[in-house]
Design an enzyme around this catalytic site. Structure first.
Site, PDB file in Angstrom:
ATOM      1  N   ASP A  83       0.829  -1.178   0.160  1.00 57.25           N
ATOM      2  CA  ASP A  83       0.012   0.060   0.001  1.00 57.25           C
ATOM      3  C   ASP A  83       0.917   1.358  -0.003  1.00 57.25           C
ATOM      4  O   ASP A  83       1.593   1.266   0.695  1.00 57.25           O
ATOM      5  CB  ASP A  83      -0.853  -0.228   1.317  1.00 57.25           C
ATOM      6  N   HIS A  84       0.679   2.018  -0.844  1.00 61.53           N
ATOM      7  CA  HIS A  84       1.372   3.393  -0.986  1.00 61.53           C
ATOM      8  C   HIS A  84       2.920   3.385  -0.975  1.00 61.53           C
ATOM      9  O   HIS A  84       3.496   3.860  -0.106  1.00 61.53           O
ATOM     10  CB  HIS A  84       0.957   4.317   0.212  1.00 61.53           C
ATOM     11  N   GLU A 135      -1.177   5.818  -8.950  1.00 63.03           N
ATOM     12  CA  GLU A 135      -2.221   6.725  -8.363  1.00 63.03           C
ATOM     13  C   GLU A 135      -2.406   8.318  -9.082  1.00 63.03           C
ATOM     14  O   GLU A 135      -1.151   8.652  -9.505  1.00 63.03           O
ATOM     15  CB  GLU A 135      -1.930   7.151  -6.749  1.00 63.03           C
ATOM     16  N   HIS A 179      -7.654   9.997   3.875  1.00 61.49           N
ATOM     17  CA  HIS A 179      -7.223   9.065   4.769  1.00 61.49           C
ATOM     18  C   HIS A 179      -7.526   9.342   6.061  1.00 61.49           C
ATOM     19  O   HIS A 179      -7.645  10.595   6.562  1.00 61.49           O
ATOM     20  CB  HIS A 179      -5.793   8.759   4.592  1.00 61.49           C
ATOM     21  N   SER A 225     -13.000   4.313   4.503  1.00 64.66           N
ATOM     22  CA  SER A 225     -13.445   4.144   5.930  1.00 64.66           C
ATOM     23  C   SER A 225     -14.659   5.111   6.079  1.00 64.66           C
ATOM     24  O   SER A 225     -14.721   5.922   5.606  1.00 64.66           O
ATOM     25  CB  SER A 225     -12.657   4.135   7.020  1.00 64.66           C
ATOM     26  N   ASN A 265     -10.165   0.733  -0.337  1.00 64.65           N
ATOM     27  CA  ASN A 265      -9.404   0.409   0.847  1.00 64.65           C
ATOM     28  C   ASN A 265      -9.911   1.044   2.315  1.00 64.65           C
ATOM     29  O   ASN A 265     -10.347   2.043   2.200  1.00 64.65           O
ATOM     30  CB  ASN A 265      -8.119   1.275   0.529  1.00 64.65           C
ATOM     31  N   ASP A 267      -8.745   1.044   6.433  1.00 64.83           N
ATOM     32  CA  ASP A 267      -8.007   0.772   7.598  1.00 64.83           C
ATOM     33  C   ASP A 267      -8.488   1.314   8.618  1.00 64.83           C
ATOM     34  O   ASP A 267      -8.826   0.664   9.678  1.00 64.83           O
ATOM     35  CB  ASP A 267      -6.605   1.192   6.895  1.00 64.83           C
TER      36      ASP A 267
HETATM   37  P1  13P Z   1      -9.186   4.715   5.349  1.00 60.24           P
HETATM   38  O1  13P Z   1      -7.997   5.632   6.331  1.00 60.24           O
HETATM   39  O2  13P Z   1     -10.149   5.567   5.281  1.00 60.24           O
HETATM   40  O3  13P Z   1      -9.366   3.644   6.156  1.00 60.24           O
HETATM   41  O4  13P Z   1      -8.204   4.440   4.065  1.00 60.24           O
HETATM   42  C1  13P Z   1      -7.152   3.537   4.047  1.00 60.24           C
HETATM   43  C2  13P Z   1      -6.256   3.674   2.829  1.00 60.24           C
HETATM   44  O5  13P Z   1      -6.884   4.200   1.877  1.00 60.24           O
HETATM   45  C3  13P Z   1      -5.370   2.695   2.663  1.00 60.24           C
HETATM   46  O6  13P Z   1      -4.459   2.834   1.795  1.00 60.24           O
HETATM   47  O1  G3H Z   2      -3.175   4.906   3.551  1.00 63.59           O
HETATM   48  C1  G3H Z   2      -2.690   4.809   4.783  1.00 63.59           C
HETATM   49  C2  G3H Z   2      -3.080   3.412   5.431  1.00 63.59           C
HETATM   50  O2  G3H Z   2      -4.057   3.585   6.277  1.00 63.59           O
HETATM   51  C3  G3H Z   2      -1.833   2.914   6.155  1.00 63.59           C
HETATM   52  O3  G3H Z   2      -1.297   3.731   7.326  1.00 63.59           O
HETATM   53  O4  G3H Z   2       0.798   4.151   6.727  1.00 63.59           O
HETATM   54  O5  G3H Z   2      -0.362   4.380   9.204  1.00 63.59           O
HETATM   55  O6  G3H Z   2       0.366   2.316   8.233  1.00 63.59           O
HETATM   56  P1  G3H Z   2       0.149   3.598   7.868  1.00 63.59           P
HETATM   57 ZN    ZN Z   3      -4.329   4.939   0.918  1.00 62.19          ZN
END
Ligand code: 13P
Ligand code: G3H
Ligand code: ZN
Length: 320
Positions: A83-84, A135, A179, A225, A265, A267
């Site tokens: 992710d990212h 992205e 996010h 979310s 996505n 989290d």
């Molecule tokens: P949320 O913070 O809305 O759960 O998004 C998570 C996300 O995009 C992880 O890449």
């Molecule tokens: O997009 C971000 C995700 O919620 C992951 O978060 O970088 O704190 O692990 P994190």
């Molecule tokens: Zn994200």
């Protein structure tokens, strides 16, 4: 079944008018909560690992936890996704280290530089049988280390050139999500008849124009979310302080999942479920100190919130 790429998964999701859930994993209980729900609901799933997760739990531990889930859930397809991914090196480390999908997040770069780094990752990934998410546009909030005070919507007129020049397999776009647990300010919202704050709608016009320009191509939504208010209340009732936490209304995610959005996505909602449950446990059992006793209900609530997403939001239950 071994780990799979998202290629087939996205084709089925696109054609079937549903989305696959991409949930972030950081430890064993989160992996278990998500995959137990997916196993019971017969849902395909993407387990995603951020740079921060790799720093926290260590790459090998996370890969082995996900491999354990594959053994425990032999009948559902599971993708292990970065992710990212902030740069080529991190993507390469994940491609070499057992991931089946990576995201290269070049959204902080210029259009030209984003194309350049994404293309480089795609070439390496495709040579190794791994798929790539790119992205375009930026989400407000934290994208790992990259913090954007304000987001910028994806410009539909850029998407064909980006996909064509990079060869990416899916594209994350910015249509108003962000996010974290504070996606909208109260002053951006309207109040409905029940006194609940309703955020401004996502930019479905941008999503539709992107889909028109990229027929059949899988689109990804980050920052999806919904920030369930029962968990915000649970956190706040047990010593937490999360005023005005607001997420994306589920109805809008349901709508996006029926269109070209194949990956959604999530989290923050899992973090909220876990933290709310543990806070409540500590409050009600100040004498307890065995981590298993509070991690068990936390894992159970992660499982239930994921089950709800699969069945009622994403539409991917029964699609494994
Ligand atoms: P949320 O913070 O809305 O759960 O998004 C998570 C996300 O995009 C992880 O890449
Ligand atoms: O997009 C971000 C995700 O919620 C992951 O978060 O970088 O704190 O692990 P994190
Ligand atoms: Zn994200």
């Amino acid at each position: 079944m071994s780990l799979v790429t998202s290629k087939e998964m996205f084709k089925k999701a696109y054609d079937g008018g549903y989305a696959v859930g991409a949930f972030n994993v950081n430890n064993m209980e989160i992996v278990q909560g998500i995959t137990e729900a997916c196993k019971e609901e017969k849902a395909p799933v993407i387990l995603q690992v951020s740079k921060g997760a790799r720093a926290y739990a260590n790459h090998t531990y996370l890969v082995k936890l996900v491999e354990a889930a594959v053994i425990e859930c032999p009948d559902i397809p599971i993708v292990l996704h970065l992710d990212h991914g902030p740069d080529f090196e991190t993507c390469k480390a994940c491609i070499d280290g057992g991931f089946t999908s990576v995201m290269i997040d070049g959204s902080a770069h210029s259009f030209k530089d984003n194309i350049e780094v994404t293309k480089k990752v795609v070439e390496y990934a495709h040579d190794h049988g791994v798929v790539v998410e790119g992205e375009l546009g930026t989400l407000a909030g934290i994208e790992d280390e990259v913090s954007h005070a304000v987001g910028s919507y994806t410009r539909p007129e850029e998407v064909e050139e980006f996909v064509e020049k990079t060869g990416v397999d899916s594209l994350a776009i910015a249509i108003g999500t962000s996010h974290g647990a504070y996606k909208f300010k109260p002053e951006q919202c309207t109040v409905n008849e029940k006194g609940i704050l309703v955020p401004p709608p996502l930019r479905f016009d941008i999503l539709e124009e992107v889909s028109r320009r990229l027929p059949g191509f899988p689109i990804v939504l980050h920052g999806s979310s919904s920030v369930p208010q029962e968990y915000v209340a649970m956190v706040n009732a047990h010593g937490g302080k999360m005023p005005n936490a607001i997420g994306v209304p589920e109805e809008q995610l349901r709508q996006a999942a029926k269109l070209s959005v194949c990956k959604i996505n999530i989290d923050s909602d899992l973090r909220l479920a876990m933290t709310g449950t543990i806070r409540q446990f500590f409050d009600e059992h100040p004498d307890k100190f065995d981590p298993r006793e509070y991690l068990k209900p936390a894992r159970a609530n992660i499982k239930e919130i994921v089950r709800h997403k699969l069945r009622d939001v994403l539409g991917c239950a029964g699609k494994a």
